[in-house]
Write an enzyme that holds these catalytic residues in place. Structure first.
Site, PDB file in Angstrom:
ATOM      1  N   SER A  64       0.774  -1.185  -0.031  1.00 40.51           N
ATOM      2  CA  SER A  64       0.050  -0.032  -0.022  1.00 40.51           C
ATOM      3  C   SER A  64       0.899   1.380  -0.102  1.00 40.51           C
ATOM      4  CB  SER A  64      -1.056   0.019   1.340  1.00 40.51           C
ATOM      5  OG  SER A  64      -1.992  -0.906   1.232  1.00 40.51           O
ATOM      6  N   GLN A  65       0.224   2.478  -0.461  1.00 38.06           N
ATOM      7  CA  GLN A  65       0.726   3.755  -0.396  1.00 38.06           C
ATOM      8  C   GLN A  65       1.142   4.078   0.834  1.00 38.06           C
ATOM      9  OE1 GLN A  65      -1.778   6.753  -2.146  1.00 38.06           O
ATOM     10  NE2 GLN A  65      -0.562   8.290  -1.517  1.00 38.06           N
TER      11      GLN A  65
END
Length: 213
Positions: A64-65
């Site tokens: 994930s970011q």
């Protein structure tokens, strides 16, 4: 598996980016500053590790970011010693953040390739969640319930009732709900049957798949 001064400098820059986007929880920011995100990715992506972007990992999943990880972690309001259920172990990066925050982490991964790889890798770099499970995240972990907090790291088309049921009164569930994009949603359990719901805008996650095992 090296973590150099250059990597550490890039993490400091990443923390400033995440802060500028609105994350202010000092514990979360300290975890982002400490965890060597480049080790959670294929070495060919190492130059991208400290950009604020999601990147592909094994089994058609993504890491994930960093902002998303930090934002979800901040919404959880993690306190040391709390039992936290994570749905979607993935690369293990969010797991490591929760461990850094002092949580007792129970995590479920539905992709066997990722489950095996991440379980071994987390131990290698010194993170020891209480329990990693290969299974269906929609069902949660009733054996270990109730949980103080629950975090879902994949896009859920609906909110699974077992997850709500496994949350303590006063507990928080952070879950991205919808198809594409998802709405980041917080549920706070007020009583046995009452939940408060808050929404925090659009995010994009890989889908949370059901009955894959």
């Amino acid at each position: 598996m090296k973590d150099t001064f250059r990597h550490q400098g890039k993490r400091k820059q990443l923390v400033e980016i995440v802060k500028a986007k609105g994350v202010s929880d000092e514990g979360v920011l300290a975890a982002i500053a400490k965890i060597p995100r480049h080790l959670f990715m294929d070495s060919s992506f190492e130059d991208h590790a400290y950009q604020d972007k999601a990147f592909p990992i094994a089994a058609e999943q993504t890491i994930s970011q960093p902002f998303t990880v930090a934002f979800q972690s901040e919404l959880l309001q993690v306190q040391p010693g709390e039992k936290i259920l994570e749905i979607g172990t993935g690369s293990g990066y969010q797991t490591a953040v929760l461990c850094e925050l002092g949580a007792k982490v129970y995590s479920i991964e539905r992709q066997q390739e990722l489950y095996v790889k991440t379980k071994r890798f987390l131990t290698q770099i010194g993170y020891r969640p209480k329990y990693l499970n290969f299974g269906d995240g929609y069902k949660g972990l009733p054996t270990y319930a109730p949980f103080d907090k629950i975090i879902v790291t994949a896009g859920a088309p609906f909110v699974p009732n077992p997850l709500l049921a496994q949350l303590k009164v006063g507990g928080r569930l952070v879950i991205p709900v919808g198809d594409d994009p998802q709405i980041m949603t917080l549920f706070i359990r007020k009583s046995a049957k009452e939940f408060e719901k808050k929404e925090f805008g659009e995010f994009r996650f890989v889908p949370m798949l059901e009955d894959k095992n």
